[in-house]
Design a protein around this motif. Structure first.
Motif, mmCIF file in Angstrom:
data_model
loop_
_atom_site.group_PDB
_atom_site.id
_atom_site.type_symbol
_atom_site.label_atom_id
_atom_site.label_comp_id
_atom_site.label_asym_id
_atom_site.label_seq_id
_atom_site.Cartn_x
_atom_site.Cartn_y
_atom_site.Cartn_z
ATOM 1 N N ASN A 1 -5.155 -7.850 -8.605
ATOM 2 C CA ASN A 1 -6.492 -7.150 -7.449
ATOM 3 C C ASN A 1 -6.858 -5.536 -7.543
ATOM 4 N N TYR A 2 -6.223 -4.477 -7.488
ATOM 5 C CA TYR A 2 -6.552 -3.297 -7.801
ATOM 6 C C TYR A 2 -5.933 -2.631 -8.728
ATOM 7 N N TYR A 3 -5.430 -3.438 -9.882
ATOM 8 C CA TYR A 3 -5.199 -2.803 -10.864
ATOM 9 C C TYR A 3 -5.991 -3.390 -11.997
ATOM 10 N N GLU B 1 -9.626 -3.482 -11.941
ATOM 11 C CA GLU B 1 -10.566 -2.168 -12.830
ATOM 12 C C GLU B 1 -10.190 -1.450 -14.240
ATOM 13 N N LYS C 1 0.292 2.532 -9.756
ATOM 14 C CA LYS C 1 1.197 1.480 -10.631
ATOM 15 C C LYS C 1 2.121 1.111 -11.236
ATOM 16 N N ILE D 1 0.953 -1.311 0.090
ATOM 17 C CA ILE D 1 -0.177 -0.214 0.420
ATOM 18 C C ILE D 1 0.958 1.200 -0.090
ATOM 19 N N ARG E 1 -12.577 -7.781 -3.906
ATOM 20 C CA ARG E 1 -11.438 -7.696 -3.925
ATOM 21 C C ARG E 1 -10.440 -8.640 -3.090
ATOM 22 N N THR E 2 -10.512 -9.588 -3.136
ATOM 23 C CA THR E 2 -9.800 -10.318 -1.786
ATOM 24 C C THR E 2 -8.519 -10.201 -2.387
ATOM 25 N N LEU E 3 -7.488 -10.468 -1.556
ATOM 26 C CA LEU E 3 -6.016 -11.284 -1.989
ATOM 27 C C LEU E 3 -6.504 -12.700 -2.022
ATOM 28 N N TYR F 1 -1.419 -8.315 -5.683
ATOM 29 C CA TYR F 1 -2.035 -6.348 -5.589
ATOM 30 C C TYR F 1 -2.418 -6.191 -6.678
ATOM 31 N N ASP G 1 2.216 1.937 -3.570
ATOM 32 C CA ASP G 1 1.011 2.051 -4.560
ATOM 33 C C ASP G 1 0.610 3.852 -3.771
#
Length: 103
Positions: free
Chosen positions: A75-77, A80, A34, A26, A92-94, A72, A29
């Protein structure tokens, strides 16, 4: 980058708590988005290979850091940008990591 110091510290100790891993990702990030995560992924890829070649006792932990970084990013980029149509909100889970990585 303080994240690299955190990773190096966990590699020296031979263990990393999942909260430490997530907080480090995090932080990376937040600092550079990214692109910073991609740079970190590339750095971890080279480091994991080098540690494996040298048969370092904590090479698997470096591989775990690389895996966590990739998850990561996915799941986060990647999720989307899968479609242009707004999708319903999804959780959204790792992938679950062990409570404590000990190698």
């Amino acid at each position: 980058m303080r994240v690299l110091e955190t990773i190096a510290d966990t590699l020296k100790k031979g263990q990393a708590h999942p909260t430490t891993v997530l907080n480090a990702l995090i932080e990376a990030d937040n600092q550079g988005g990214k692109n910073a995560l991609r740079d970190l992924e590339e750095h971890l890829l080279r480091s994991a290979r080098a540690l494996k070649e040298r048969q370092h006792p904590h090479a698997e932990l470096a591989q775990a850091w690389l895996h966590a970084t990739r998850m990561y990013l996915i799941n986060y980029y990647v999720l989307e940008t899968e479609s242009a149509v707004p999708a319903p909100v999804r959780k959204r889970t790792l992938f679950p990591l062990p409570r404590r990585l000990v190698i």
